[in-house]
Design an enzyme around this catalytic site. Sequence first.
Site, mmCIF file in Angstrom:
data_model
loop_
_atom_site.group_PDB
_atom_site.id
_atom_site.type_symbol
_atom_site.label_atom_id
_atom_site.label_comp_id
_atom_site.label_asym_id
_atom_site.label_seq_id
_atom_site.Cartn_x
_atom_site.Cartn_y
_atom_site.Cartn_z
ATOM 1 N N ASP A 51 0.836 -1.200 0.000
ATOM 2 C CA ASP A 51 0.000 0.000 0.000
ATOM 3 C C ASP A 51 0.872 1.252 0.000
ATOM 4 O O ASP A 51 1.408 1.648 1.040
ATOM 5 C CB ASP A 51 -0.926 -0.021 1.227
ATOM 6 C CG ASP A 51 -1.776 1.235 1.352
ATOM 7 O OD1 ASP A 51 -1.776 2.057 0.413
ATOM 8 O OD2 ASP A 51 -2.434 1.400 2.405
ATOM 9 N N GLU A 130 30.956 10.957 5.944
ATOM 10 C CA GLU A 130 31.429 10.763 7.320
ATOM 11 C C GLU A 130 30.263 11.090 8.253
ATOM 12 O O GLU A 130 30.101 12.233 8.695
ATOM 13 C CB GLU A 130 32.623 11.671 7.611
ATOM 14 C CG GLU A 130 33.827 11.414 6.707
ATOM 15 C CD GLU A 130 34.948 12.416 6.937
ATOM 16 O OE1 GLU A 130 34.698 13.467 7.578
ATOM 17 O OE2 GLU A 130 36.074 12.159 6.478
ATOM 18 N N GLU A 132 28.241 11.407 11.462
ATOM 19 C CA GLU A 132 28.401 11.506 12.917
ATOM 20 C C GLU A 132 27.062 11.222 13.604
ATOM 21 O O GLU A 132 26.002 11.417 13.015
ATOM 22 C CB GLU A 132 28.904 12.899 13.290
ATOM 23 C CG GLU A 132 30.260 13.226 12.671
ATOM 24 C CD GLU A 132 30.659 14.686 12.809
ATOM 25 O OE1 GLU A 132 31.801 15.019 12.442
ATOM 26 O OE2 GLU A 132 29.838 15.497 13.276
ATOM 27 N N GLU A 212 33.847 11.611 18.624
ATOM 28 C CA GLU A 212 33.825 12.930 18.006
ATOM 29 C C GLU A 212 33.936 14.028 19.067
ATOM 30 O O GLU A 212 34.105 13.759 20.251
ATOM 31 C CB GLU A 212 32.562 13.116 17.150
ATOM 32 C CG GLU A 212 32.822 13.064 15.637
ATOM 33 C CD GLU A 212 33.787 14.134 15.152
ATOM 34 O OE1 GLU A 212 33.915 15.195 15.805
ATOM 35 O OE2 GLU A 212 34.429 13.911 14.108
ATOM 36 N N GLU A 220 31.920 8.866 15.317
ATOM 37 C CA GLU A 220 32.008 8.853 13.859
ATOM 38 C C GLU A 220 32.628 7.542 13.411
ATOM 39 O O GLU A 220 33.592 7.055 14.013
ATOM 40 C CB GLU A 220 32.855 10.022 13.353
ATOM 41 C CG GLU A 220 33.031 10.051 11.833
ATOM 42 C CD GLU A 220 33.810 11.272 11.366
ATOM 43 O OE1 GLU A 220 33.468 12.386 11.807
ATOM 44 O OE2 GLU A 220 34.754 11.104 10.566
ATOM 45 N N HIS A 269 30.184 15.200 6.568
ATOM 46 C CA HIS A 269 31.031 15.673 5.478
ATOM 47 C C HIS A 269 31.036 14.617 4.377
ATOM 48 O O HIS A 269 31.188 13.426 4.654
ATOM 49 C CB HIS A 269 32.455 15.929 5.982
ATOM 50 C CG HIS A 269 32.497 16.825 7.183
ATOM 51 N ND1 HIS A 269 33.451 16.704 8.180
ATOM 52 C CD2 HIS A 269 31.681 17.828 7.568
ATOM 53 C CE1 HIS A 269 33.232 17.624 9.114
ATOM 54 N NE2 HIS A 269 32.166 18.304 8.761
ATOM 55 N N ARG A 339 39.296 23.798 7.447
ATOM 56 C CA ARG A 339 38.051 23.123 7.792
ATOM 57 C C ARG A 339 36.908 24.090 8.092
ATOM 58 O O ARG A 339 35.792 23.653 8.359
ATOM 59 C CB ARG A 339 38.282 22.186 8.991
ATOM 60 C CG ARG A 339 39.175 21.017 8.650
ATOM 61 C CD ARG A 339 39.573 20.187 9.857
ATOM 62 N NE ARG A 339 40.550 19.164 9.480
ATOM 63 C CZ ARG A 339 40.249 17.925 9.121
ATOM 64 N NH1 ARG A 339 38.986 17.544 9.088
ATOM 65 N NH2 ARG A 339 41.183 17.062 8.794
ATOM 66 N N GLU A 358 35.547 17.758 -0.450
ATOM 67 C CA GLU A 358 34.746 17.411 0.730
ATOM 68 C C GLU A 358 33.717 18.520 0.951
ATOM 69 O O GLU A 358 34.092 19.670 1.229
ATOM 70 C CB GLU A 358 35.651 17.268 1.956
ATOM 71 C CG GLU A 358 34.906 16.964 3.236
ATOM 72 C CD GLU A 358 35.816 17.091 4.463
ATOM 73 O OE1 GLU A 358 35.503 16.468 5.485
ATOM 74 O OE2 GLU A 358 36.832 17.825 4.391
ATOM 75 N N ARG A 360 30.990 20.125 3.251
ATOM 76 C CA ARG A 360 30.941 20.025 4.703
ATOM 77 C C ARG A 360 29.625 20.508 5.336
ATOM 78 O O ARG A 360 29.462 20.397 6.544
ATOM 79 C CB ARG A 360 32.115 20.818 5.312
ATOM 80 C CG ARG A 360 33.464 20.220 4.955
ATOM 81 C CD ARG A 360 34.628 21.056 5.481
ATOM 82 N NE ARG A 360 34.675 21.172 6.926
ATOM 83 C CZ ARG A 360 35.167 20.267 7.752
ATOM 84 N NH1 ARG A 360 35.636 19.116 7.275
ATOM 85 N NH2 ARG A 360 35.192 20.476 9.046
#
Length: 470
Positions: A51, A130, A132, A212, A220, A269, A339, A358, A360
């Site tokens: 359904d 990655e 977390e 983390e 992580e 990330h 970062r 990457e 983020r």
Amino acid sequence: MTPQEIMEYCREQDVKMVDLKFMDFPGLWQHFSVPVSQFGEDAFEDGFGFDGSSIRGWQPIHASDMLVIPDPETAKLDPFTDVPTLSLICNIVDPLTKEKYSRDPRNIAQKAEAYLKSTGIADTAYFGPEAEFFIFDDIRFDQNEHSGYYYVDSVEGRWNSGREENPNLGYKPRYKEGYFPVSPIDSYQNLRTEMVLKMEEMGIEVEAQHHEVATAGQAEIDMKYAPLVVMADQLMLFKYIVKNVALRHDKTVTFMPKPVFNDNGSGMHVHQSLWKGGKPLFAGDRYGGLSELALYYIGGILKHARALCAFVAPTTNSYKRLVPGFEAPVNLAYSSRNRSASVRIPMYSVSPKAKRIEVRFPDPSCNGYLAFAAMLMAGLDGIENRIDPGQPLDKDIYGLSPEELQNVPSTPSSLEEALIALEEDHEFLMKGDVFTDDAIFTWIDYKRQNEVDPIRLRPHPYEFALYYDI
């Protein structure tokens, strides 16, 4: 495995049940099970009915019949069932036309991979999220007409440093200092390792696990990169394993981006790269060791970032994490190593095969199929239109003056802003019929009606502290 090999495998493993898993629109696995006696090779063609009107964001009641078609390549034994159970991830099709369902997130991800190949730019998009998460010992919450609260607790929580625990041994990570002290401060080494071993048992290649930054069991576990659809499948399996291993130890896991006030939230990330004919396309002699193609990919990500947030940071809680001046990268800039940029170029290795970008600002509340597909389409739009990402920002973005930040765009400040951005900027998603108008505007309507408006209607506990005595 082929359907025939799967049936033989069921006999060898004495399988009793077959569990059929599929993704609802917002991003949770749904499932039902059939006895192995009712499961044959024809199931991979004929499927099983269900359904569709009972699945969030899907069919109306007058057109509710749908089919799940198992994907034989996803067959695995489920490690958490009491009897031998074969787990299969399924695609969704219309029972009359046998066409794939436009709102099936896995179908959208498959179409994104097909579109990539059709462009001739590349044949494979690798993704490495990655994710977390927090491991808690207790979670309680309620909201009604006259009260509302939440309560989370963790034996690791720094707020419990003075609690009577008979005895309290004191090894609780300080706020923002959970990255990465050894045990006994890190009390979840063994639990995370058990999660990793279950992942490996189910075919997921894991690169690392660690505590983390936040107190209260933030963790992580990093999976090795894989092609888009495979990784989206693995992300769902990852969440399934993490939650069920924790449950075996009377713990609870959340991928909610910001469950703890005044400490780091959980991001995801996402490492990304394009390959063609077995060769990496992101390595070159431009900034950060990137190719021109990779810089254009970044240009597409940054240009469409505000719209992307509707899929990669898709909850109202996501914007408790994406707050200027705190740990999350809200400023839309790129940089090598830095970062604090929303797009980073990792510099761990000089190998061309390791060259990637990457992104983020995503978080683990997202639907991986939709999030990865949307980011790929944004990056491809950057390549196809040669979108210049501008100059890199190698300074500490958090330390820039207001004047310096004036020309740096930022992520939306709320889910509603992200949905408006998606309304205004979604043509790039519709190339190759990857996303359809129906899928995009159903997503927007669902999020507004079921998340934005309900939050808007309810008083927040802290509002009483701010305004009760007015």
